[in-house]
Design a protein around this motif. Structure first.
Motif, PDB file in Angstrom:
ATOM      1  N   LEU A  12      45.727  47.889  47.047  1.00  0.00           N
ATOM      2  CA  LEU A  12      44.314  47.592  46.890  1.00  0.00           C
ATOM      3  C   LEU A  12      43.558  47.463  48.103  1.00  0.00           C
ATOM      4  O   LEU A  12      42.458  47.906  48.201  1.00  0.00           O
ATOM      5  N   GLU A  13      44.486  47.408  49.332  1.00  0.00           N
ATOM      6  CA  GLU A  13      43.682  47.358  50.607  1.00  0.00           C
ATOM      7  C   GLU A  13      43.051  48.571  50.897  1.00  0.00           C
ATOM      8  O   GLU A  13      42.171  48.859  51.506  1.00  0.00           O
TER       9      GLU A  13
ATOM     10  N   TRP B 245      38.105  46.048  46.585  1.00  0.00           N
ATOM     11  CA  TRP B 245      39.359  46.240  46.093  1.00  0.00           C
ATOM     12  C   TRP B 245      39.069  46.370  44.422  1.00  0.00           C
ATOM     13  O   TRP B 245      40.266  46.730  43.849  1.00  0.00           O
TER      14      TRP B 245
ATOM     15  N   SER C 229      42.029  41.846  50.310  1.00  0.00           N
ATOM     16  CA  SER C 229      42.585  42.471  49.207  1.00  0.00           C
ATOM     17  C   SER C 229      44.012  41.884  49.196  1.00  0.00           C
ATOM     18  O   SER C 229      44.518  41.726  47.944  1.00  0.00           O
TER      19      SER C 229
ATOM     20  N   GLU D 109      39.756  48.819  49.142  1.00  0.00           N
ATOM     21  CA  GLU D 109      38.655  48.146  50.042  1.00  0.00           C
ATOM     22  C   GLU D 109      38.283  48.707  51.263  1.00  0.00           C
ATOM     23  O   GLU D 109      37.216  48.782  51.667  1.00  0.00           O
TER      24      GLU D 109
END
Length: 627
Positions: free
Chosen positions: A19-20, A29, A100, A23
């Protein structure tokens, strides 16, 4: 003119990075969640009775929720479910909203695997409990299952009988629940197989869980659970451990497309929605093949696997004529060609008098076929002009040339949809009077008593809107003749693979054929077809024959169309009315890769389709003659 409901639309997303990553690159994210919203909104045409989404977090500690679902009813369901999901984030301070790691650990729907569904009910079953995705819960992460699909099964009764005979107890007698139980049962067995293997290898505790999740083989699960499915389907699923799959029926009746790059893997019911949502060219998007599954492991490794043997491809031609978005490069060309191929039959209907004919279309879904029809007439008129100029000899004067070159194909927007008929008005006469005003006509768009009016539609199934509204309102313009043109052939048979036309009484073509048999003292054909159909009850579906074809056999397409005109033309109509249909051959030439034409030809791709038709025909005859 008549809205057909279509069962359903699917969308699936697997993020292939943490997810990062999203982001940092995209500023949120929620990249996957936002793309799912786009994929679903762009397929809004496929389902407006309900919508749902499911999400799986790949890394969560015991005791933390990792599988989420949201569902809603109604035409605004997509907006509603995403607003509900976003409500979880709206009060967060910016630093938390963009964290995130915090999202992954704490926030619902902050996952790497997403699945969305849009629903149109074609079975008459409604309510939130019938809105996909369906969930099967378990304490073992890998045994949790979320399932959704674009499908209709024709042999639910047989499958239900078999699985109850071995002790299973589905919660509802509906194909989705039964499929959920079948896939879930096989998933349980697969997990148990791996559990025993892990224990035999001396593993304990979470080592067993990790071993199961690393070795689970969904191809086995799908192979054993889908073996008996008879129908058109694209089924998508997520497991609690993050395994993802989509499987297509062996005849390729229902459609699915997928795309993968190093950031994301996506599947949807239609190709252009992936093109639009991810801004990728059509040639980079692949079609899921008949009988094939797309499988994505917990680690994000993607592969396809042939689950069931591919049969002769019978992809649904209604997808091309009507249901799918016309923005697909191939569908756009096909719809134009469908319009163009009608030119010879229209010329016959207007006695080649294109100078005194106005062309138009109803509804908007027929617009592309309308452009193709106009192009065909432009080509025809240009040929006529060339011949006329050649007939003038070598030295035509300017006036003669101007007369010939000034001829144009006349197209106008003659009807506009104005109001939606409100269903709370139930009283027959009031309702019919309102229905007559659903469309507004453009007065002055043709010369009364002189011009023909040709109006193209994509399909004429029931004829209700023609009788209640269209013909009467077009007649107000005073045309000499009204020609209603269908870019698809006569719809003669029910569909059992996901379109809401399942009863014989719904088809104006069938009603017309029955009326012709009665008029011409040929009732014995009805009785014979009924007897033969009744004699098949109890036979294995593979042995059943479509005897409804005998109802149509004595008549030409033109005779059936002429009888339809009698049945659909309101009393007091001044213009002569004619209905022109696309020949079956024209459909096949325009859509050569989508040969699923059972609603036109009666040639069902699966034995279950013939079985369901047999039942529908027997029901119709027994109700009509009060058996």
């Amino acid at each position: 003119m008549e809205q057909l409901k279509h069962e359903c639309g699917v969308a699936m997303i697997r993020l292939l990075k943490p997810l990062e990553y999203y982001e940092k690159k995209y500023g949120t994210w929620m990249y996957g969640l936002n793309k799912l919203y786009l994929l679903m909104e762009k397929q809004h045409n496929r389902g407006q009775e309900g919508a749902g989404l499911a999400c799986v977090k790949l890394e969560s500690s015991p005791g933390e929720e990792y599988m989420f679902r949201e569902r809603a009813m109604g035409s605004g369901a997509i907006t509603e479910i995403f607003e509900t999901v976003q409500a979880n984030f709206k009060d967060l301070p910016p630093e938390q909203l963009h964290d995130s790691e915090y999202a992954k650990r704490v926030l619902p729907f902050a996952g790497e695997v997403y699945m969305g569904h849009l629903r149109y009910s074609t079975t008459g079953k409604s309510g939130i409990s019938y809105v996909h995705p369906f969930l099967r819960r378990n304490n073992w992460r890998a045994k949790n299952l979320a399932l959704c699909g674009n499908f209709n099964m024709t042999n639910v009764d047989e499958i239900f009988a078999r699985i109850t005979a071995i002790g299973q107890h589905p919660r509802k007698y509906a194909d989705t629940y039964i499929m959920l139980e079948q896939v879930g049962h096989r998933l349980d067995r697969e997990v148990e197989r791996l559990f025993n293997q892990a224990e035999a290898d001396g593993l304990t505790g979470m080592e067993v869980t990790h071993y199961i999740e690393e070795h689970i083989e969904l191809a086995n699960v799908l192979r054993t659970s889908s073996r008996e499915w008879d129908g058109g389907y694209v089924i998508c699923g997520l497991t609690g451990s993050g395994e993802t799959f989509a499987i297509r029926d062996p005849w390729g009746i229902r459609s699915a497309f997928w795309y993968q790059d190093d950031e994301i893997a996506v599947l949807a019911s239609e190709r252009p929605v992936i093109q639009t949502a991810l801004n990728v060219p059509a040639e980079e998007i692949k079609e899921l093949l008949p009988g094939q599954a797309l499988l994505i492991s917990k680690e994000g490794k993607l592969r396809t696997s042939q689950i069931n043997k591919a049969q002769e491809k019978r992809a649904c031609s209604f997808e091309r004529i009507y249901f799918s978005r016309g923005s697909d490069v191939d569908i756009y060309k096909e719809r134009k060609l469908l319009g163009e191929k009608l030119v010879p039959n229209i010329l016959k209907a207007i006695n080649d008098d294109i100078d005194h004919t106005v062309f138009s279309f109803i509804p908007n879904t027929a617009e592309v076929a309308f452009y193709g029809m106009l192009q065909g007439f432009d080509d025809y008129l240009n040929e006529e002009k060339v011949q006329q100029i050649a007939g003038l000899g070598h030295s035509p004067n300017m006036e003669e040339l101007e007369t010939i070159l000034s001829r144009r194909i006349r197209s106008e927007k003659v009807a506009i949809k104005d109001i939606k008929l409100r269903t709370f008005i139930a009283e027959g006469n009031s309702r019919n009077d309102l229905a007559a005003h659903v469309y507004d006509v453009t007065y002055g768009s043709l010369v009364p008593g002189v011009d023909n009016l040709v109006v193209i539609d994509d399909s004429i199934v029931r004829g209700t809107t023609l009788r209640q509204s269209i013909i009467g309102i077009l007649d107000r313009l005073g045309p000499k003749k009204i020609v209603i043109v269908s870019s698809s052939p006569q719809v003669r048979y029910p569909d059992y693979y996901g379109i809401d036309m399942a009863r014989m009484s719904e088809f104006i073509a069938f009603k017309a054929a029955i009326e012709l048999l009665k008029e011409r003292e040929m009732r014995d054909i009805i009785a014979s077809a009924y007897r033969k159909s009744k004699d098949q009850v109890g036979l294995p579906k593979e042995q059943m024959v479509n005897y409804v074809k005998e109802i149509y056999a004595p008549f030409t397409d033109e005779e059936i169309s002429a009888k339809m005109v009698e049945l659909l033309t309101p009393q007091g109509t001044k213009a002569k009315v004619e209905i022109v249909y696309q020949p079956l051959q024209g459909l096949h030439e325009a859509c050569p890769k989508h040969m699923g034409d059972w609603y036109f030809s009666g040639d069902y791709p699966t034995p279950g389709g013939v079985k369901m038709l047999n039942k529908a025909f027997i029901n119709y005859i027994e109700q009509m003659y009060q058996f």
